[in-house]
Design a protein around this motif. Structure first.
Motif, PDB file in Angstrom:
ATOM      1  N   MET A 239     -14.491 -19.671  39.805  1.00  0.00           N
ATOM      2  CA  MET A 239     -13.682 -18.593  40.349  1.00  0.00           C
ATOM      3  C   MET A 239     -12.214 -18.720  39.946  1.00  0.00           C
ATOM      4  O   MET A 239     -11.370 -17.959  40.396  1.00  0.00           O
ATOM      5  N   SER A 240     -11.908 -19.688  39.075  1.00  0.00           N
ATOM      6  CA  SER A 240     -10.520 -19.932  38.681  1.00  0.00           C
ATOM      7  C   SER A 240      -9.971 -18.759  37.878  1.00  0.00           C
ATOM      8  O   SER A 240     -10.677 -18.105  37.108  1.00  0.00           O
ATOM      9  N   TYR A 241      -8.678 -18.497  38.072  1.00  0.00           N
ATOM     10  CA  TYR A 241      -8.007 -17.482  37.271  1.00  0.00           C
ATOM     11  C   TYR A 241      -7.588 -18.032  35.909  1.00  0.00           C
ATOM     12  O   TYR A 241      -7.057 -17.304  35.080  1.00  0.00           O
ATOM     13  N   HIS A 242      -7.818 -19.310  35.679  1.00  0.00           N
ATOM     14  CA  HIS A 242      -7.379 -19.934  34.433  1.00  0.00           C
ATOM     15  C   HIS A 242      -8.545 -20.219  33.489  1.00  0.00           C
ATOM     16  O   HIS A 242      -8.431 -21.055  32.602  1.00  0.00           O
ATOM     17  N   LYS A 243      -9.651 -19.528  33.709  1.00  0.00           N
ATOM     18  CA  LYS A 243     -10.791 -19.737  32.804  1.00  0.00           C
ATOM     19  C   LYS A 243     -10.449 -19.345  31.364  1.00  0.00           C
ATOM     20  O   LYS A 243     -11.041 -19.836  30.429  1.00  0.00           O
ATOM     21  N   ALA A 244      -9.482 -18.432  31.228  1.00  0.00           N
ATOM     22  CA  ALA A 244      -9.115 -17.982  29.883  1.00  0.00           C
ATOM     23  C   ALA A 244      -8.522 -19.103  29.055  1.00  0.00           C
ATOM     24  O   ALA A 244      -8.396 -18.974  27.828  1.00  0.00           O
ATOM     25  N   TYR A 245      -8.142 -20.229  29.706  1.00  0.00           N
ATOM     26  CA  TYR A 245      -7.613 -21.366  28.948  1.00  0.00           C
ATOM     27  C   TYR A 245      -8.657 -21.921  27.980  1.00  0.00           C
ATOM     28  O   TYR A 245      -8.311 -22.642  27.035  1.00  0.00           O
ATOM     29  N   ALA A 246      -9.923 -21.621  28.234  1.00  0.00           N
ATOM     30  CA  ALA A 246     -10.969 -22.108  27.335  1.00  0.00           C
ATOM     31  C   ALA A 246     -10.999 -21.341  26.024  1.00  0.00           C
ATOM     32  O   ALA A 246     -11.522 -21.837  25.021  1.00  0.00           O
ATOM     33  N   ILE A 247     -10.439 -20.134  25.990  1.00  0.00           N
ATOM     34  CA  ILE A 247     -10.540 -19.297  24.787  1.00  0.00           C
ATOM     35  C   ILE A 247      -9.918 -19.964  23.575  1.00  0.00           C
ATOM     36  O   ILE A 247     -10.529 -20.021  22.496  1.00  0.00           O
ATOM     37  N   PRO A 248      -8.675 -20.521  23.658  1.00  0.00           N
ATOM     38  CA  PRO A 248      -8.130 -21.184  22.465  1.00  0.00           C
ATOM     39  C   PRO A 248      -8.984 -22.342  21.992  1.00  0.00           C
ATOM     40  O   PRO A 248      -9.151 -22.543  20.783  1.00  0.00           O
ATOM     41  N   LEU A 249      -9.554 -23.111  22.938  1.00  0.00           N
ATOM     42  CA  LEU A 249     -10.409 -24.242  22.548  1.00  0.00           C
ATOM     43  C   LEU A 249     -11.674 -23.753  21.855  1.00  0.00           C
ATOM     44  O   LEU A 249     -12.121 -24.323  20.851  1.00  0.00           O
ATOM     45  N   LEU A 250     -12.274 -22.694  22.391  1.00  0.00           N
ATOM     46  CA  LEU A 250     -13.496 -22.168  21.787  1.00  0.00           C
ATOM     47  C   LEU A 250     -13.215 -21.565  20.415  1.00  0.00           C
ATOM     48  O   LEU A 250     -14.011 -21.719  19.475  1.00  0.00           O
ATOM     49  N   LEU A 251     -12.095 -20.860  20.297  1.00  0.00           N
ATOM     50  CA  LEU A 251     -11.721 -20.334  18.984  1.00  0.00           C
ATOM     51  C   LEU A 251     -11.448 -21.465  18.003  1.00  0.00           C
ATOM     52  O   LEU A 251     -11.801 -21.387  16.823  1.00  0.00           O
ATOM     53  N   TRP A 252     -10.818 -22.509  18.497  1.00  0.00           N
ATOM     54  CA  TRP A 252     -10.579 -23.693  17.661  1.00  0.00           C
ATOM     55  C   TRP A 252     -11.901 -24.261  17.160  1.00  0.00           C
ATOM     56  O   TRP A 252     -12.071 -24.537  15.972  1.00  0.00           O
ATOM     57  N   ALA A 253     -12.851 -24.419  18.076  1.00  0.00           N
ATOM     58  CA  ALA A 253     -14.157 -24.966  17.681  1.00  0.00           C
ATOM     59  C   ALA A 253     -14.850 -24.066  16.677  1.00  0.00           C
ATOM     60  O   ALA A 253     -15.414 -24.542  15.674  1.00  0.00           O
ATOM     61  N   GLY A 254     -14.818 -22.737  16.910  1.00  0.00           N
ATOM     62  CA  GLY A 254     -15.521 -21.836  16.014  1.00  0.00           C
ATOM     63  C   GLY A 254     -14.837 -21.668  14.673  1.00  0.00           C
ATOM     64  O   GLY A 254     -15.486 -21.645  13.618  1.00  0.00           O
ATOM     65  N   LEU A 255     -13.501 -21.548  14.697  1.00  0.00           N
ATOM     66  CA  LEU A 255     -12.774 -21.279  13.458  1.00  0.00           C
ATOM     67  C   LEU A 255     -12.627 -22.519  12.582  1.00  0.00           C
ATOM     68  O   LEU A 255     -12.588 -22.412  11.358  1.00  0.00           O
ATOM     69  N   ARG A 256     -12.562 -23.690  13.205  1.00  0.00           N
ATOM     70  CA  ARG A 256     -12.359 -24.908  12.419  1.00  0.00           C
ATOM     71  C   ARG A 256     -13.648 -25.668  12.153  1.00  0.00           C
ATOM     72  O   ARG A 256     -13.732 -26.418  11.178  1.00  0.00           O
ATOM     73  N   PHE A 257     -14.660 -25.489  12.975  1.00  0.00           N
ATOM     74  CA  PHE A 257     -15.899 -26.244  12.786  1.00  0.00           C
ATOM     75  C   PHE A 257     -17.122 -25.346  12.681  1.00  0.00           C
ATOM     76  O   PHE A 257     -18.252 -25.802  12.802  1.00  0.00           O
ATOM     77  N   GLY A 258     -16.887 -24.044  12.499  1.00  0.00           N
ATOM     78  CA  GLY A 258     -17.979 -23.123  12.238  1.00  0.00           C
ATOM     79  C   GLY A 258     -18.929 -22.976  13.404  1.00  0.00           C
ATOM     80  O   GLY A 258     -18.616 -23.266  14.557  1.00  0.00           O
ATOM     81  N   ALA A 259     -20.144 -22.505  13.089  1.00  0.00           N
ATOM     82  CA  ALA A 259     -21.143 -22.277  14.122  1.00  0.00           C
ATOM     83  C   ALA A 259     -21.557 -23.573  14.807  1.00  0.00           C
ATOM     84  O   ALA A 259     -21.900 -23.574  15.990  1.00  0.00           O
ATOM     85  N   HIS A 260     -21.514 -24.711  14.053  1.00  0.00           N
ATOM     86  CA  HIS A 260     -21.861 -25.984  14.675  1.00  0.00           C
ATOM     87  C   HIS A 260     -20.878 -26.331  15.785  1.00  0.00           C
ATOM     88  O   HIS A 260     -21.270 -26.725  16.888  1.00  0.00           O
ATOM     89  N   GLY A 261     -19.608 -26.207  15.495  1.00  0.00           N
ATOM     90  CA  GLY A 261     -18.615 -26.484  16.520  1.00  0.00           C
ATOM     91  C   GLY A 261     -18.673 -25.489  17.665  1.00  0.00           C
ATOM     92  O   GLY A 261     -18.510 -25.853  18.833  1.00  0.00           O
ATOM     93  N   ALA A 262     -18.902 -24.212  17.318  1.00  0.00           N
ATOM     94  CA  ALA A 262     -18.950 -23.187  18.361  1.00  0.00           C
ATOM     95  C   ALA A 262     -20.114 -23.411  19.313  1.00  0.00           C
ATOM     96  O   ALA A 262     -19.958 -23.336  20.540  1.00  0.00           O
ATOM     97  N   THR A 263     -21.315 -23.672  18.777  1.00  0.00           N
ATOM     98  CA  THR A 263     -22.478 -23.876  19.649  1.00  0.00           C
ATOM     99  C   THR A 263     -22.345 -25.139  20.478  1.00  0.00           C
ATOM    100  O   THR A 263     -22.716 -25.159  21.658  1.00  0.00           O
TER     101      THR A 263
END
Length: 834
Positions: A239-263
C-alpha cells in the motif's frame, strides 16, 4: 575486448551445453518427467509460502507458470507423459496440506491445471511461435494473453465450480477471480523467467562477461534488496505510495541486462513482496491478509512490475538487433526501424540524419524537411539545456523533455539514446516515446488529489468546486466548465461554480427549471443522462437559451448529471466549447472524473448541512421537553400545596380550635368529647400525609421490593376503578439497583395513570418476564386506543420514553383508534448495570 574467435568459442561451448540439456542430446523423457514432477511439487510448496497461513489466496500460483513453460520447451508428443507426471505432485501436495483430502477434489484440480496449461501452450505454438524465446513483443503479448489470460479462464471455471460444489467456497465469482488471477500472474511472472533463463545459457551469461557488468549486476541486486527492505519494512508494504521507486531499478534491469535481467528482477520483487506481506504482514494487518482483500492490489502491482521490466527489455532488445542490422545498409536500417513501436532518429554532431515514420508523425514534418535540422530546434526552450548537454557529452541515458511540433504545439517525450560506430562515424541513435498522455494523467491525478484534500479538510463548497473546474479547464484552453446545483424543490438549477464563464451568462441561467428542452444542463438533470449538444445555434434543446450563449462565443455544450450514492440528482457538470464539436475520448474521461469528484464534494457538503440541522432539531426537542418537564413539576407542586392548604391545613385549624375549646370547657364530658374530635382529626391528617408521601415516593418499594410494590399498585388501581386487572410478575428484585427499580416502577405508574385517565378500558393485562439477559415488561388494554403521532405524545409518554432511555432499554408502542394500546419495554441487564 575479446577477439571474435574467443566469442565464437564461448558461444559454441554454451550451445553444446544447451543442446545436451534441452536440445537433440536431451535427457530421456522419463528423467524429464521425474524432474518436472519434483519441480512442480517444489513450486507448489514455494507457492504455499506466498499465501497467508490458513488462507486461500495466493498472489501467483507458481506451478501454473512452470507447467506452461515446460510444455513449451518440450515436443508436443511428450506432453501426455509430462502432464501425467504432474499428478503425483498434485496428490502429494494436497495430502501434505489438507487434513481431510478429497480425492475427487484433487483430481478435478489436477484436471483444471492440465487443461489450462495444455490449451495455453497449444495456442501459443499455433498462433505465436513454435518455441517462443520472448525475443519480441508479439511473443510476449501472445504468451500472456493466450496462455495467461485466455486459457486460464477455463481452468478457473472448473476450479471454482469444484470449490463451490464441495462446499469449500460460497462464491463462484470470487473463487473464479482468485484462481484466474493467481494463474495469470504465474504465467506473466514465472513463465517468462523459465523461458528466458533455461533454454539459452549462451545469451544468459553474455550480460556478465566483464567485471564492470558483474559489478553493475551486484549493485542492481543490492538496489532491489534495498527497495524491498524500505517498502516492506519501513513503509506501508504493497500500500506504499513509494512503489514507483521500483521503476528505475526495473528499467535498469531490463535495459542493461535484457529479458534475463528483467525476468529475474520482476520475479525477485514479486516473490519478495508476496512473501513478506503474507508471512510478516508488512504494511497490512493480519486480518486484512487473512481476508484476502490485499490480493488484487498485490496482483495489480506485480503485473505493473513485470510489464515495466519486460516491455522495455524486449523493445530494447528488438532495437539492438535492428541497430546491428543497420551496419549492413541504410535502407535495411530504415525498413527495420519503421516496424518499431517508438520514434527512432539518427543524428550526428547535433544534426538529424534520418527518422522513421513514427518520429516524423510525432513532429508533423516530412522526411526531407527534417533531415539536416538541429536537434535543439525541435526542443522546447525549457528543455534545451538538458538536451544540448546530453548531445554534447554523448550521454546514453533515459530522460524526459518537451519537444516542439511543426505547428508550434509541444508534447512530452521520453528519449533513450545510444552512441554507435558505423563506418568510422559516431552516430547517436535515439528512441522517442510520446508520453504526453501519461504526463497529462499525472497532472490531472495530482490536481484531483488536491481537490479531494480540500473536500476532506472541509473547505467551502464554492471554493472546492471552483478549484475542480479550473483543474479541468487546464487540460484544454478551449473548454469552459460549469457546475449547477439542483435546488431543494427538485425543479430549479442554481449556480454552483463557473470560474471562466461570463458572469452575464451564469446569471441568465441561474434558477432555470429543468425539462426536456431546457438546454443541455436542464435536459440532463431531467432525463438523468448525459446530453451532448454539438451546435447550440441549431439544436432544439437550446431554443429558449441560445440567445444567452451565442453572444459570448459558446457554440457547444456537453452536460452530465451528478448523482449521489442513492442515484439522486445533485446537479450537473457542463463543458462549453467555443467551436461546434462533440467530446472525444479524452473529454469523456475528464467528464467522468469531474462528475465523480463533484458528486463526492456536493454529497459531503449536503451531509454536513443535514447533520447540523439534525443536531439543531434535537436540541430544540430537548429544550421543549425540559420546559414541559419543569411546567409539569410546578403543576405537581401546586397540587400538593393545594392539598396541604385545603385539606390538611383545615384539619389542623380545627384541631387548634377544638384544643382551645377543650381548654375552656368546665365539664369533663365536654373535654372528653373535644379530645376525641382532636384524635379523629389527627388520624385523618396522618392518613392524608401518608397518602401524599406515597404519591411522592413509594416507600413500599424500599420495604417490600419491586414485585410486591407493583402488585399493591395494581390492587389499589383495581379497587379505585371498574377496570379488571390481570397481572403475572416474575421476581426481578435482585436484578435492578434501587434507582433502576424506581424508574421501572414509575414507568408502570405512568402507564396505569394513562389507562385510568384516557383508555376507557375494561380489561388490563400486565406481564413482567425475565431471562438470562433482559427483563421484558408488557402492558396491554382493550380501551379506545389512539393514533401515535409526534404531536399527541403527552408528558406521560415522554416521561416513559426518558426513563426507558435511562435504563438503556427499548420501547415499543402499538395502538390504533378502537384497537386498544400495547406497550412493551425491554431492559438488558448489561445496560442497566453499566
Amino acid at each position: 575486448v575479446r577477439s571474435q574467435q574467443e566469442l565464437l568459442y564461448n558461444q559454441l561451448m554454451f550451445r553444446n551445453l544447451a543442446d545436451q540439456v534441452f536440445g537433440r542430446i536431451s535427457f530421456p523423457l522419463w528423467q524429464r518427467a521425474v524432474l518436472f514432477s519434483l519441480a512442480y511439487f517444489g513450486c507448489a510448496e514455494a507457492g504455499s509460502y506466498l499465501s497467508a497461513s490458513g488462507g486461500t489466496y495466493v498472489s501467483f500460483w507458481l506451478p501454473a507458470g512452470l507447467f506452461v513453460a515446460v510444455l513449451l520447451m518440450n515436443p508436443t508428443r511428450d506432453w501426455l507423459v509430462l502432464s501425467l507426471s504432474a499428478l503425483p505432485a498434485n496428490l502429494a501436495f494436497d495430502y501434505f496440506h489438507d487434513a481431510k483430502p478429497n480425492i475427487f477434489v484433487i483430481l478435478l484440480f489436477y484436471f483444471a491445471n492440465v487443461l489450462q496449461s495444455v490449451l495455453g501452450a497449444w495456442l501459443v505454438r499455433r498462433f505465436v511461435a513454435e518455441k517462443p524465446a520472448l525475443a519480441s513483443l508479439k511473443e510476449f503479448v501472445g504468451l500472456i494473453f493466450l496462455s495467461g489470460v485466455f486459457s486460464t479462464m477455463l481452468g478457473a471455471v472448473i476450479g471454482a465450480a469444484t470449490l463451490v460444489a464441495f462446499g469449500m467456497s460460497h462464491s463462484f465469482v470470487q473463487s473464479w477471480k482468485v484462481w484466474w488471477g493467481s494463474c495469470v500472474m504465474a504465467v506473466l511472472i514465472f513463465t517468462p523467467f523459465i523461458l528466458t533463463w533455461i533454454p539459452r545459457p549462451d545469451v544468459r551469461w553474455r550480460y556478465l562477461d566483464s567485471p564492470q557488468k558483474k559489478t553493475e549486476a551486484f549493485l542492481l541486486f543490492a538496489g532491489l534488496c534495498g527497495f524491498l527492505w524500505y517498502v516492506m519494512f519501513r513503509d506501508n508494504g504493497i500500500m506504499s505510495y513509494h512503489k514507483a521507486y521500483a521503476i528505475p531499478l526495473l528499467l535498469w534491469a531490463g535495459l542493461r541486462f535484457g529479458a534475463h535481467g528483467a525476468t529475474a528482477a520482476s520475479l525477485f520483487i514479486s516473490a519478495g513482496m508476496a512473501f513478506f506481506t503474507v508471512q510478516f504482514y508488512c504494511g497490512l494487518t493480519r486480518e486484512l491478509v487473512m481476508s484476502g482483500e490485499y490480493v488484487f492490489t498485490m496482483q495489480g502491482l506485480l503485473a505493473m512490475v513485470n510489464l515495466v521490466a519486460m516491455i522495455p527489455a524486449i523493445v530494447l532488445g528488438e532495437r539492438d538487433r535492428t541497430m546491428l542490422k543497420l551496419r549492413d545498409s541504410e535502407n535495411r536500417f530504415r525498413s527495420l526501424t519503421e516496424a518499431a513501436f517508438e520514434g527512432v532518429s539518427i543524428s550526428e554532431n547535433g544534426k538529424i540524419l534520418d527518422m522513421n515514420d513514427q518520429a516524423l508523425k510525432m513532429f508533423g514534418y516530412e522526411r526531407a524537411e527534417m533531415i539536416g535540422k538541429e536537434i535543439v530546434s525541435l526542443v522546447a526552450p525549457g528543455s534545451r539545456e538538458v538536451v544540448s548537454e546530453a548531445v554534447r557529452a554523448g550521454h546514453e541515458a533515459t530522460y524526459e523533455h518537451r519537444l516542439l511540433r511543426k505547428d508550434g504545439t509541444s508534447f512530452y517525450a521520453e528519449a533513450r539514446a545510444r552512441m554507435v560506430r558505423v563506418g568510422g562515424r559516431t552516430l547517436r541513435m535515439t528512441a522517442l516515446r510520446d508520453i504526453s498522455e501519461r504526463k497529462r494523467a499525472e497532472e490531472l491525478s495530482n490536481s484531483q488529489r488536491e481537490v479531494l484534500e480540500m473536500i476532506a479538510t472541509g473547505r467551502p463548497l464554492a471554493e472546492t468546486l471552483d478549484t475542480l473546474l479550473r483543474m479541468i479547464e487546464a487540460q484544454s484552453p478551449e473548454m469552459l466548465c460549469s457546475i449547477l446545483l439542483l435546488d431543494a424543490d427538485g425543479i430549479h438549477l442554481r449556480h454552483g461554480a463557473a470560474p471562466s464563464l461570463p458572469a452575464e451568462f451564469s446569471k441568465a441561467i441561474d434558477g432555470s427549471a429543468i425539462g426536456l428542452c431546457a438546454g443541455s444542463c436542464g435536459a440532463a438533470a431531467f432525463r438523468r443522462e448525459p446530453v451532448f449538444v454539438a451546435d447550440i445555434a441549431t439544436d432544439p434543446l437550446w431554443t429558449d437559451y441560445k440567445q444567452f450563449a451565442l453572444p459570448h462565443g459558446l457554440h457547444a455544450c456537453w452536460s452530465t448529471p451528478i448523482f449521489d450514492a442513492q442515484k439522486n440528482v445533485l446537479g450537473t457538470f457542463a463543458i462549453y466549447y467555443r467551436e461546434t464539436a462533440l467530446p472525444d475520448e479524452v473529454h469523456r474521461q475528464l467528464i467522468e472524473m469531474a462528475t465523480h469528484t463533484a458528486a463526492v464534494c456536493i454529497g459531503k457538503h449536503r451531509a454536513e448541512v443535514e447533520r447540523e440541522e439534525a443536531v439543531s432539531r434535537e436540541q430544540q426537542a430537548r429544550a421543549q421537553y425540559t420546559f414541559q418537564l419543569i411546567a409539569s413539576q410546578e403543576a405537581e407542586r401546586k397540587r400538593i400545596a393545594a392539598e396541604l392548604h385545603d385539606s390538611m391545613g383545615q384539619n389542623l385549624l380545627l384541631i387548634k380550635n377544638l384544643a382551645q375549646l377543650a381548654a375552656r370547657a368546665q365539664e369533663p364530658a365536654q373535654v372528653y368529647e373535644q379530645v376525641n374530635s382532636i384524635s379523629h382529626l389527627v388520624t385523618q391528617c396522618i392518613a392524608e400525609a401518608r397518602q401524599i408521601s406515597r404519591e411522592l415516593h413509594p416507600h413500599q418499594l424500599d420495604h417490600l421490593g419491586l414485585k410486591r410494590a407493583l402488585e399493591l399498585m395494581f390492587e389499589n388501581a383495581a379497587q379505585a376503578s371498574a377496570i379488571k386487572f390481570e397481572w403475572k410478575l416474575e421476581d426481578a428484585d435482585q436484578i435492578f439497583s434501587a434507582e433502576a427499580a424506581m424508574n421501572l416502577y414509575r414507568i408502570v405508574q405512568e402507564s396505569l395513570n394513562n389507562i385510568l385517565k384516557h383508555s376507557q378500558a375494561r380489561n388490563v393485562r400486565v406481564q413482567l418476564e425475565r431471562d438470562v439477559r433482559e427483563v421484558v415488561l408488557r402492558i396491554a388494554d382493550d380501551g379506545c386506543g389512539f393514533a401515535p403521532t409526534a404531536g399527541n405524545s403527552g408528558m406521560g409518554l415522554k416521561n416513559i420514553n426518558e426513563r426507558v432511555a435511562m435504563l438503556g432499554g427499548k420501547l415499543k408502542m402499538d395502538s390504533a383508534p378502537g384497537a386498544g394500546t400495547r406497550l412493551e419495554v425491554t431492559i438488558p441487564f448489561a445496560s442497566e448495570s453499566a
